[in-house]
Enzyme design. Structure first.
Site, PDB file in Angstrom:
ATOM      1  N   ASN A 162      33.219  -5.607  25.091  1.00 51.36           N
ATOM      2  CA  ASN A 162      33.575  -5.638  26.515  1.00 51.36           C
ATOM      3  C   ASN A 162      33.604  -7.052  27.097  1.00 51.36           C
ATOM      4  O   ASN A 162      34.493  -7.395  27.878  1.00 51.36           O
ATOM      5  CB  ASN A 162      32.639  -4.735  27.320  1.00 51.36           C
ATOM      6  N   GLU A 261      20.068  -5.015  24.044  1.00 52.59           N
ATOM      7  CA  GLU A 261      20.566  -4.703  25.391  1.00 52.59           C
ATOM      8  C   GLU A 261      21.590  -3.606  25.205  1.00 52.59           C
ATOM      9  O   GLU A 261      22.669  -3.832  24.650  1.00 52.59           O
ATOM     10  CB  GLU A 261      21.159  -5.953  26.053  1.00 52.59           C
ATOM     11  N   CYS A 295      28.113  -3.258  30.924  1.00 53.15           N
ATOM     12  CA  CYS A 295      26.883  -2.484  30.851  1.00 53.15           C
ATOM     13  C   CYS A 295      26.195  -2.381  32.206  1.00 53.15           C
ATOM     14  O   CYS A 295      25.433  -1.444  32.452  1.00 53.15           O
ATOM     15  CB  CYS A 295      25.935  -3.105  29.826  1.00 53.15           C
ATOM     16  N   GLU A 474      16.234 -11.311  27.239  1.00 49.37           N
ATOM     17  CA  GLU A 474      16.773 -12.626  26.925  1.00 49.37           C
ATOM     18  C   GLU A 474      17.101 -13.320  28.233  1.00 49.37           C
ATOM     19  O   GLU A 474      17.131 -12.714  29.299  1.00 49.37           O
ATOM     20  CB  GLU A 474      17.991 -12.520  25.998  1.00 49.37           C
TER      21      GLU A 474
END
Length: 493
Positions: A162, A261, A295, A474
Protein backbone atom coordinates in the site's frame (compact mmCIF):
# COMPACT_ATOMS: atom_id res chain seq x y z
CA UNK A 1 3.28 -12.64 -21.15
CA UNK A 2 -0.10 -10.84 -21.50
CA UNK A 3 0.82 -8.99 -24.67
CA UNK A 4 4.46 -8.16 -23.89
CA UNK A 5 6.94 -9.45 -26.41
CA UNK A 6 10.31 -10.81 -25.36
CA UNK A 7 11.97 -7.71 -26.81
CA UNK A 8 9.75 -5.41 -24.75
CA UNK A 9 10.22 -7.22 -21.46
CA UNK A 10 11.66 -5.18 -18.62
CA UNK A 11 12.95 -7.32 -15.78
CA UNK A 12 12.93 -6.36 -12.12
CA UNK A 13 15.75 -8.37 -10.59
CA UNK A 14 16.89 -9.52 -7.19
CA UNK A 15 19.77 -7.60 -5.64
CA UNK A 16 22.29 -9.70 -3.73
CA UNK A 17 25.72 -8.80 -2.35
CA UNK A 18 25.91 -5.49 -4.17
CA UNK A 19 24.86 -6.68 -7.64
CA UNK A 20 21.75 -7.59 -9.59
CA UNK A 21 21.10 -11.25 -10.26
CA UNK A 22 20.18 -12.03 -13.87
CA UNK A 23 16.69 -13.53 -14.19
CA UNK A 24 15.64 -16.85 -15.62
CA UNK A 25 12.41 -16.86 -17.65
CA UNK A 26 10.91 -19.77 -15.74
CA UNK A 27 11.31 -17.91 -12.46
CA UNK A 28 9.37 -14.77 -13.35
CA UNK A 29 5.99 -13.29 -12.52
CA UNK A 30 4.12 -10.26 -13.82
CA UNK A 31 4.20 -6.78 -12.31
CA UNK A 32 0.79 -5.35 -13.18
CA UNK A 33 -0.31 -1.71 -13.25
CA UNK A 34 -3.52 -1.77 -11.18
CA UNK A 35 -4.88 1.31 -12.96
CA UNK A 36 -4.94 -0.39 -16.36
CA UNK A 37 -4.43 -4.07 -15.72
CA UNK A 38 -1.47 -4.07 -18.09
CA UNK A 39 1.85 -5.82 -17.43
CA UNK A 40 4.60 -3.25 -16.87
CA UNK A 41 7.46 -5.64 -16.09
CA UNK A 42 8.47 -9.18 -15.26
CA UNK A 43 9.87 -9.89 -11.81
CA UNK A 44 12.56 -12.44 -11.04
CA UNK A 45 11.27 -14.71 -8.27
CA UNK A 46 14.01 -15.61 -5.82
CA UNK A 47 14.44 -19.28 -5.12
CA UNK A 48 15.79 -20.69 -1.87
CA UNK A 49 19.38 -20.52 -3.16
CA UNK A 50 19.13 -16.80 -3.93
CA UNK A 51 17.60 -16.07 -0.52
CA UNK A 52 20.40 -18.05 1.10
CA UNK A 53 22.99 -16.07 -0.87
CA UNK A 54 21.36 -12.83 0.27
CA UNK A 55 21.37 -13.82 3.94
CA UNK A 56 24.90 -15.18 3.72
CA UNK A 57 26.21 -12.00 2.09
CA UNK A 58 24.48 -9.90 4.75
CA UNK A 59 26.06 -11.99 7.49
CA UNK A 60 29.49 -11.68 5.91
CA UNK A 61 29.23 -7.89 5.53
CA UNK A 62 27.69 -7.27 8.95
CA UNK A 63 30.79 -7.12 11.14
CA UNK A 64 32.55 -4.36 9.21
CA UNK A 65 29.38 -2.30 8.86
CA UNK A 66 28.59 -2.63 12.58
CA UNK A 67 32.10 -1.33 13.37
CA UNK A 68 31.76 1.61 10.99
CA UNK A 69 31.54 4.83 13.04
CA UNK A 70 28.01 6.15 13.50
CA UNK A 71 28.93 9.45 11.84
CA UNK A 72 29.89 7.58 8.66
CA UNK A 73 26.75 5.42 8.64
CA UNK A 74 24.48 8.42 9.16
CA UNK A 75 26.34 10.46 6.55
CA UNK A 76 25.63 7.71 4.05
CA UNK A 77 21.92 7.82 4.93
CA UNK A 78 21.88 11.54 4.24
CA UNK A 79 23.58 10.97 0.89
CA UNK A 80 20.92 8.38 0.09
CA UNK A 81 18.19 10.93 0.79
CA UNK A 82 19.94 13.43 -1.46
CA UNK A 83 20.21 10.84 -4.24
CA UNK A 84 16.51 9.96 -3.97
CA UNK A 85 15.82 13.67 -4.36
CA UNK A 86 18.02 13.78 -7.46
CA UNK A 87 16.15 10.78 -8.92
CA UNK A 88 12.81 12.00 -7.59
CA UNK A 89 10.85 11.62 -10.83
CA UNK A 90 12.05 8.03 -11.28
CA UNK A 91 10.81 7.07 -7.83
CA UNK A 92 7.47 8.79 -8.43
CA UNK A 93 7.01 6.98 -11.75
CA UNK A 94 7.94 3.60 -10.26
CA UNK A 95 5.57 4.05 -7.32
CA UNK A 96 2.68 5.03 -9.59
CA UNK A 97 3.27 2.14 -12.01
CA UNK A 98 3.24 -0.36 -9.13
CA UNK A 99 0.34 1.02 -7.09
CA UNK A 100 -1.78 3.16 -9.43
CA UNK A 101 -1.91 5.89 -6.80
CA UNK A 102 -2.39 9.46 -8.03
CA UNK A 103 0.60 11.57 -9.01
CA UNK A 104 -0.21 14.10 -6.30
CA UNK A 105 0.09 11.47 -3.57
CA UNK A 106 3.27 9.83 -4.83
CA UNK A 107 4.85 13.23 -5.40
CA UNK A 108 3.69 14.94 -2.21
CA UNK A 109 3.70 12.06 0.31
CA UNK A 110 5.40 8.80 -0.61
CA UNK A 111 8.71 9.95 -2.08
CA UNK A 112 9.20 12.94 0.26
CA UNK A 113 8.59 10.66 3.25
CA UNK A 114 11.27 8.28 1.94
CA UNK A 115 13.79 11.12 2.02
CA UNK A 116 12.54 12.26 5.42
CA UNK A 117 12.91 8.74 6.83
CA UNK A 118 16.60 8.60 5.91
CA UNK A 119 17.33 12.11 7.18
CA UNK A 120 15.31 11.79 10.40
CA UNK A 121 16.82 8.49 11.48
CA UNK A 122 20.29 9.75 10.61
CA UNK A 123 19.65 12.60 13.06
CA UNK A 124 18.11 10.35 15.72
CA UNK A 125 20.90 7.78 15.70
CA UNK A 126 23.63 10.43 15.53
CA UNK A 127 22.19 12.10 18.65
CA UNK A 128 21.33 8.95 20.61
CA UNK A 129 22.92 8.48 24.01
CA UNK A 130 23.11 5.52 26.33
CA UNK A 131 21.83 4.71 29.80
CA UNK A 132 24.16 4.80 32.78
CA UNK A 133 23.61 4.46 36.52
CA UNK A 134 25.83 4.78 39.57
CA UNK A 135 24.94 2.08 42.10
CA UNK A 136 25.57 2.87 45.79
CA UNK A 137 26.44 -0.35 47.69
CA UNK A 138 27.24 1.07 51.13
CA UNK A 139 30.56 1.39 52.90
CA UNK A 140 31.74 3.84 50.26
CA UNK A 141 31.52 1.24 47.52
CA UNK A 142 30.01 2.17 44.19
CA UNK A 143 29.54 0.63 40.75
CA UNK A 144 28.94 2.10 37.32
CA UNK A 145 26.35 0.40 35.11
CA UNK A 146 26.06 1.43 31.49
CA UNK A 147 24.37 -0.09 28.44
CA UNK A 148 26.15 -0.62 25.13
CA UNK A 149 23.79 -0.99 22.19
CA UNK A 150 24.86 -3.35 19.43
CA UNK A 151 23.18 -4.02 16.07
CA UNK A 152 20.49 -6.67 16.11
CA UNK A 153 22.22 -8.35 13.15
CA UNK A 154 20.73 -9.50 9.85
CA UNK A 155 17.17 -8.23 9.71
CA UNK A 156 14.41 -9.53 7.42
CA UNK A 157 12.41 -6.50 6.24
CA UNK A 158 9.02 -7.47 4.80
CA UNK A 159 6.95 -4.59 3.46
CA UNK A 160 3.41 -4.33 2.04
CA UNK A 161 2.02 -2.97 -1.20
CA UNK A 162 0.00 0.00 0.00
CA UNK A 163 2.85 2.42 0.83
CA UNK A 164 5.80 0.40 -0.45
CA UNK A 165 8.53 3.05 -0.57
CA UNK A 166 7.42 4.93 2.54
CA UNK A 167 7.26 1.80 4.70
CA UNK A 168 10.42 0.30 3.20
CA UNK A 169 12.52 3.33 4.13
CA UNK A 170 10.76 3.61 7.50
CA UNK A 171 12.37 0.26 8.38
CA UNK A 172 15.58 0.26 6.34
CA UNK A 173 16.76 3.72 7.47
CA UNK A 174 16.94 2.97 11.23
CA UNK A 175 18.17 -0.58 10.61
CA UNK A 176 21.14 0.65 8.57
CA UNK A 177 21.83 3.60 10.86
CA UNK A 178 22.06 1.19 13.81
CA UNK A 179 24.62 -0.96 11.98
CA UNK A 180 22.46 -3.84 10.76
CA UNK A 181 22.39 -5.60 7.41
CA UNK A 182 19.00 -6.16 5.78
CA UNK A 183 17.33 -8.54 3.38
CA UNK A 184 14.22 -6.89 1.98
CA UNK A 185 11.22 -8.81 0.65
CA UNK A 186 8.86 -6.31 -0.98
CA UNK A 187 5.30 -7.26 -1.83
CA UNK A 188 5.00 -9.16 -5.07
CA UNK A 189 2.50 -6.46 -6.12
CA UNK A 190 5.00 -3.60 -5.74
CA UNK A 191 8.59 -4.66 -6.46
CA UNK A 192 9.94 -1.60 -8.26
CA UNK A 193 10.93 0.97 -5.63
CA UNK A 194 12.78 -1.50 -3.38
CA UNK A 195 14.84 -2.39 -6.43
CA UNK A 196 15.37 1.25 -7.38
CA UNK A 197 16.53 1.95 -3.82
CA UNK A 198 19.18 -0.75 -4.28
CA UNK A 199 20.62 1.31 -7.14
CA UNK A 200 20.66 4.43 -4.97
CA UNK A 201 22.36 2.77 -2.02
CA UNK A 202 25.01 1.30 -4.30
CA UNK A 203 25.58 4.72 -5.85
CA UNK A 204 26.19 6.37 -2.48
CA UNK A 205 28.68 3.71 -1.40
CA UNK A 206 26.81 1.34 0.90
CA UNK A 207 29.06 -1.73 1.28
CA UNK A 208 28.09 -4.85 -0.65
CA UNK A 209 25.82 -7.20 1.26
CA UNK A 210 24.31 -4.64 3.63
CA UNK A 211 21.15 -4.09 1.55
CA UNK A 212 19.69 -7.05 -0.36
CA UNK A 213 16.35 -7.46 -2.18
CA UNK A 214 14.65 -10.79 -2.84
CA UNK A 215 11.40 -10.89 -4.82
CA UNK A 216 8.60 -13.37 -4.56
CA UNK A 217 5.56 -14.49 -2.66
CA UNK A 218 4.93 -15.84 0.83
CA UNK A 219 4.39 -19.58 1.18
CA UNK A 220 6.97 -21.74 -0.58
CA UNK A 221 8.64 -18.64 -1.96
CA UNK A 222 10.96 -15.83 -0.91
CA UNK A 223 8.92 -14.83 2.14
CA UNK A 224 8.96 -18.29 3.66
CA UNK A 225 12.59 -18.93 2.68
CA UNK A 226 13.59 -15.69 4.40
CA UNK A 227 11.64 -15.96 7.65
CA UNK A 228 12.67 -19.59 8.18
CA UNK A 229 16.36 -18.97 7.49
CA UNK A 230 18.67 -19.65 10.43
CA UNK A 231 20.81 -16.64 9.52
CA UNK A 232 18.07 -14.09 10.26
CA UNK A 233 18.34 -12.33 13.63
CA UNK A 234 14.99 -10.53 13.58
CA UNK A 235 11.95 -9.78 11.44
CA UNK A 236 10.15 -6.48 10.92
CA UNK A 237 6.88 -6.90 9.07
CA UNK A 238 4.00 -4.67 8.01
CA UNK A 239 0.95 -6.37 6.52
CA UNK A 240 -2.19 -8.28 7.36
CA UNK A 241 -2.87 -9.74 10.79
CA UNK A 242 -3.23 -13.24 9.34
CA UNK A 243 0.17 -13.08 7.63
CA UNK A 244 1.75 -11.60 10.75
CA UNK A 245 0.44 -14.51 12.79
CA UNK A 246 1.95 -16.95 10.29
CA UNK A 247 5.32 -15.18 10.31
CA UNK A 248 5.31 -15.25 14.09
CA UNK A 249 4.88 -19.03 14.04
CA UNK A 250 7.76 -19.47 11.60
CA UNK A 251 10.24 -17.52 13.75
CA UNK A 252 9.04 -18.88 17.10
CA UNK A 253 11.20 -22.06 17.07
CA UNK A 254 14.34 -19.89 16.80
CA UNK A 255 13.02 -17.23 19.25
CA UNK A 256 13.78 -14.30 16.97
CA UNK A 257 12.54 -10.82 17.91
CA UNK A 258 9.73 -9.43 15.76
CA UNK A 259 8.20 -6.03 15.13
CA UNK A 260 4.73 -6.28 13.58
CA UNK A 261 2.48 -3.48 12.37
CA UNK A 262 -0.63 -5.30 11.23
CA UNK A 263 -4.23 -4.58 10.28
CA UNK A 264 -6.72 -2.14 11.67
CA UNK A 265 -10.42 -1.45 11.90
CA UNK A 266 -9.97 2.12 13.00
CA UNK A 267 -12.65 4.29 14.57
CA UNK A 268 -13.41 7.99 14.49
CA UNK A 269 -15.57 9.57 17.18
CA UNK A 270 -17.33 12.82 16.25
CA UNK A 271 -18.93 14.94 18.98
CA UNK A 272 -21.63 17.54 18.42
CA UNK A 273 -19.42 20.44 19.57
CA UNK A 274 -17.04 19.92 16.65
CA UNK A 275 -16.32 22.32 13.81
CA UNK A 276 -18.35 20.39 11.19
CA UNK A 277 -16.37 21.48 8.14
CA UNK A 278 -13.06 20.62 9.78
CA UNK A 279 -14.41 17.24 10.87
CA UNK A 280 -15.90 16.35 7.51
CA UNK A 281 -12.75 17.34 5.63
CA UNK A 282 -10.60 15.33 8.02
CA UNK A 283 -12.89 12.30 7.97
CA UNK A 284 -13.03 12.25 4.17
CA UNK A 285 -9.24 12.18 4.12
CA UNK A 286 -9.15 9.46 6.79
CA UNK A 287 -11.61 7.23 4.93
CA UNK A 288 -10.53 7.68 1.31
CA UNK A 289 -6.77 8.42 1.25
CA UNK A 290 -4.95 5.92 -0.98
CA UNK A 291 -8.37 4.43 -1.85
CA UNK A 292 -8.72 3.38 1.78
CA UNK A 293 -5.60 1.24 1.55
CA UNK A 294 -3.72 2.63 4.54
CA UNK A 295 -3.54 0.67 7.78
CA UNK A 296 -4.51 3.90 9.58
CA UNK A 297 -7.62 4.59 7.48
CA UNK A 298 -10.98 4.93 9.22
CA UNK A 299 -13.66 2.32 8.48
CA UNK A 300 -15.91 3.03 11.49
CA UNK A 301 -17.29 6.55 12.08
CA UNK A 302 -19.31 7.13 15.26
CA UNK A 303 -21.21 10.42 15.16
CA UNK A 304 -23.23 12.03 17.97
CA UNK A 305 -26.87 11.70 16.98
CA UNK A 306 -27.74 15.41 16.99
CA UNK A 307 -25.34 16.06 14.08
CA UNK A 308 -25.44 12.63 12.45
CA UNK A 309 -27.50 13.59 9.38
CA UNK A 310 -25.43 16.70 8.69
CA UNK A 311 -22.10 14.85 8.96
CA UNK A 312 -23.38 12.01 6.79
CA UNK A 313 -24.58 14.43 4.10
CA UNK A 314 -21.26 16.28 4.15
CA UNK A 315 -19.27 13.06 3.78
CA UNK A 316 -21.43 11.93 0.88
CA UNK A 317 -20.79 15.26 -0.84
CA UNK A 318 -17.03 14.86 -0.34
CA UNK A 319 -17.04 11.24 -1.53
CA UNK A 320 -18.87 12.18 -4.70
CA UNK A 321 -16.40 15.01 -5.35
CA UNK A 322 -13.45 12.61 -5.49
CA UNK A 323 -12.03 12.21 -8.97
CA UNK A 324 -11.11 8.70 -10.09
CA UNK A 325 -9.00 8.45 -13.22
CA UNK A 326 -5.60 8.49 -14.85
CA UNK A 327 -3.01 8.53 -12.03
CA UNK A 328 -0.80 10.90 -14.04
CA UNK A 329 -3.58 13.50 -14.30
CA UNK A 330 -2.98 16.30 -11.76
CA UNK A 331 -6.72 16.45 -11.05
CA UNK A 332 -7.04 12.79 -10.09
CA UNK A 333 -7.57 12.35 -6.36
CA UNK A 334 -8.24 8.62 -6.09
CA UNK A 335 -6.57 5.61 -7.66
CA UNK A 336 -7.57 1.98 -8.03
CA UNK A 337 -7.31 -0.84 -5.54
CA UNK A 338 -3.99 -2.68 -5.72
CA UNK A 339 -5.30 -5.60 -7.82
CA UNK A 340 -8.38 -7.13 -9.31
CA UNK A 341 -8.09 -9.88 -6.70
CA UNK A 342 -8.27 -7.35 -3.89
CA UNK A 343 -11.19 -5.68 -5.62
CA UNK A 344 -13.07 -8.98 -5.48
CA UNK A 345 -12.49 -9.04 -1.72
CA UNK A 346 -13.82 -5.49 -1.35
CA UNK A 347 -16.78 -6.30 -3.61
CA UNK A 348 -17.63 -9.27 -1.40
CA UNK A 349 -17.91 -6.90 1.56
CA UNK A 350 -20.06 -4.50 -0.45
CA UNK A 351 -22.46 -7.37 -1.11
CA UNK A 352 -22.28 -8.51 2.52
CA UNK A 353 -23.09 -5.01 3.77
CA UNK A 354 -26.34 -4.97 1.80
CA UNK A 355 -27.17 -8.48 3.05
CA UNK A 356 -26.62 -7.21 6.60
CA UNK A 357 -29.10 -4.39 6.05
CA UNK A 358 -26.83 -1.48 5.20
CA UNK A 359 -28.20 1.56 3.44
CA UNK A 360 -25.76 2.67 0.74
CA UNK A 361 -25.45 6.46 0.91
CA UNK A 362 -23.04 6.63 -2.03
CA UNK A 363 -20.85 4.29 -4.08
CA UNK A 364 -21.02 0.54 -4.00
CA UNK A 365 -20.29 -0.05 -7.67
CA UNK A 366 -17.51 -0.27 -10.24
CA UNK A 367 -17.06 3.04 -12.09
CA UNK A 368 -16.90 3.34 -15.87
CA UNK A 369 -13.68 5.25 -16.53
CA UNK A 370 -13.27 4.54 -20.24
CA UNK A 371 -11.44 2.00 -22.35
CA UNK A 372 -7.92 2.88 -21.18
CA UNK A 373 -8.74 2.10 -17.55
CA UNK A 374 -11.37 -0.63 -17.91
CA UNK A 375 -8.81 -3.32 -17.04
CA UNK A 376 -7.94 -1.64 -13.74
CA UNK A 377 -9.05 -2.52 -10.22
CA UNK A 378 -11.42 0.39 -9.71
CA UNK A 379 -14.15 0.73 -7.08
CA UNK A 380 -16.37 3.62 -6.05
CA UNK A 381 -15.88 5.28 -2.65
CA UNK A 382 -18.67 3.92 -0.47
CA UNK A 383 -20.49 5.01 2.70
CA UNK A 384 -23.08 3.03 4.66
CA UNK A 385 -25.60 3.65 7.43
CA UNK A 386 -27.96 1.20 9.13
CA UNK A 387 -25.20 -1.01 10.56
CA UNK A 388 -24.10 -1.81 14.12
CA UNK A 389 -21.01 -3.27 15.77
CA UNK A 390 -22.57 -6.72 15.47
CA UNK A 391 -22.26 -6.69 11.68
CA UNK A 392 -19.26 -8.36 10.03
CA UNK A 393 -18.54 -5.38 7.80
CA UNK A 394 -18.10 -3.28 10.95
CA UNK A 395 -15.85 -5.84 12.64
CA UNK A 396 -13.61 -7.13 9.83
CA UNK A 397 -10.90 -5.14 8.07
CA UNK A 398 -11.89 -4.43 4.46
CA UNK A 399 -8.98 -2.22 3.36
CA UNK A 400 -10.86 -0.23 0.79
CA UNK A 401 -12.56 3.18 0.38
CA UNK A 402 -15.49 2.29 2.65
CA UNK A 403 -16.88 3.33 6.01
CA UNK A 404 -19.90 2.65 8.19
CA UNK A 405 -21.52 5.69 9.85
CA UNK A 406 -23.08 4.85 13.21
CA UNK A 407 -24.82 7.23 15.67
CA UNK A 408 -24.21 7.44 19.43
CA UNK A 409 -25.71 9.40 22.32
CA UNK A 410 -23.12 9.78 25.10
CA UNK A 411 -19.36 9.98 25.49
CA UNK A 412 -19.28 6.72 27.42
CA UNK A 413 -21.22 4.96 24.65
CA UNK A 414 -18.83 6.35 21.99
CA UNK A 415 -15.78 5.06 23.85
CA UNK A 416 -17.36 1.64 24.31
CA UNK A 417 -18.28 1.40 20.63
CA UNK A 418 -14.86 2.51 19.42
CA UNK A 419 -13.08 0.01 21.70
CA UNK A 420 -15.38 -2.87 20.74
CA UNK A 421 -12.89 -4.48 18.34
CA UNK A 422 -10.07 -7.01 18.22
CA UNK A 423 -7.87 -4.43 16.52
CA UNK A 424 -6.06 -1.54 18.18
CA UNK A 425 -4.07 0.51 15.70
CA UNK A 426 -5.44 4.06 15.49
CA UNK A 427 -8.37 6.29 16.33
CA UNK A 428 -9.37 9.90 15.86
CA UNK A 429 -11.50 12.13 18.09
CA UNK A 430 -13.25 15.21 16.76
CA UNK A 431 -14.31 17.81 19.34
CA UNK A 432 -13.76 21.45 20.29
CA UNK A 433 -13.74 20.61 24.02
CA UNK A 434 -10.03 20.35 24.87
CA UNK A 435 -10.65 18.35 28.04
CA UNK A 436 -12.90 15.89 26.24
CA UNK A 437 -10.34 15.56 23.45
CA UNK A 438 -7.60 14.53 25.85
CA UNK A 439 -9.92 12.33 27.89
CA UNK A 440 -11.41 10.37 24.99
CA UNK A 441 -8.17 10.09 23.01
CA UNK A 442 -6.45 8.51 26.02
CA UNK A 443 -9.40 6.14 26.46
CA UNK A 444 -8.94 4.61 23.01
CA UNK A 445 -7.28 1.17 23.16
CA UNK A 446 -4.96 1.91 20.27
CA UNK A 447 -1.33 2.66 19.54
CA UNK A 448 -2.07 6.10 18.03
CA UNK A 449 -4.89 8.47 18.87
CA UNK A 450 -5.45 11.79 17.07
CA UNK A 451 -7.54 14.77 18.12
CA UNK A 452 -9.00 16.93 15.32
CA UNK A 453 -6.60 15.51 12.76
CA UNK A 454 -5.52 12.24 11.13
CA UNK A 455 -2.23 10.79 9.83
CA UNK A 456 -0.22 13.66 11.30
CA UNK A 457 3.08 12.00 12.19
CA UNK A 458 6.20 12.98 14.08
CA UNK A 459 8.80 10.39 13.14
CA UNK A 460 10.28 10.58 16.65
CA UNK A 461 7.07 9.24 18.22
CA UNK A 462 6.21 5.53 18.69
CA UNK A 463 4.22 3.85 15.93
CA UNK A 464 2.41 0.52 16.26
CA UNK A 465 -0.71 -1.18 17.51
CA UNK A 466 -2.37 -3.44 20.06
CA UNK A 467 -4.29 -6.70 19.75
CA UNK A 468 -4.57 -7.91 16.15
CA UNK A 469 -2.89 -4.67 15.05
CA UNK A 470 0.59 -5.76 16.02
CA UNK A 471 3.45 -6.21 18.43
CA UNK A 472 6.07 -3.62 19.35
CA UNK A 473 6.69 -0.04 18.29
CA UNK A 474 8.93 1.66 15.77
CA UNK A 475 9.77 5.33 15.36
CA UNK A 476 12.26 7.47 17.23
CA UNK A 477 13.92 5.69 20.13
CA UNK A 478 11.46 2.80 19.74
CA UNK A 479 13.16 1.94 16.45
CA UNK A 480 16.56 2.03 18.13
CA UNK A 481 15.31 -0.38 20.78
CA UNK A 482 14.20 -2.90 18.15
CA UNK A 483 17.16 -2.62 15.78
CA UNK A 484 19.74 -2.90 18.57
CA UNK A 485 20.42 -5.27 21.46
CA UNK A 486 21.76 -3.80 24.76
CA UNK A 487 24.64 -5.27 26.73
CA UNK A 488 24.85 -3.94 30.26
CA UNK A 489 28.36 -3.43 31.61
CA UNK A 490 28.84 -3.20 35.39
CA UNK A 491 32.14 -1.90 36.73
CA UNK A 492 32.85 -1.82 40.46
CA UNK A 493 34.59 1.48 41.18
Amino acid sequence: MNGMTQQETRWIRNFVDGRFVDPVDAEGFDDIDPATGRVVARVHEADRAIVDRAVTSARRALADWAETPVRERTALLRRAADRIEERFDEFVAAEIADTGKPLVQARDLDVPRAMANFRTFADIVAAAGQESFVTEMGGGRRALNYAVRKPLGVVAVIVPWNLPLLLLTWKVAPALACGNAVVVKPSEETPATATLLAEVLAEVGLPDGIYNVVHGFGANSAGEFLTTHDGIDGVTFTGSSATGSHVMKTVAPRVRPVSFELGGKNAAVVFDDVDPTEAMDGLARAIFTNTGQVCLCTERVYVQRSIFDDIAAGLVERAQALRLGDPLDETTTTGPLISRGHREKVRSYLALAEQEGAKVLTGGATPDLGADLEGGAWIEPTLWTGLTNSNRVVREEIFGPVAALIPFETEAEAIALANDTEYGLAASVWTNDIRRGHRVAQSMNVGMSWVNTWFLRDLRSPFGGMGLSGIGREGGESSLHFYTEPTNVCVQL
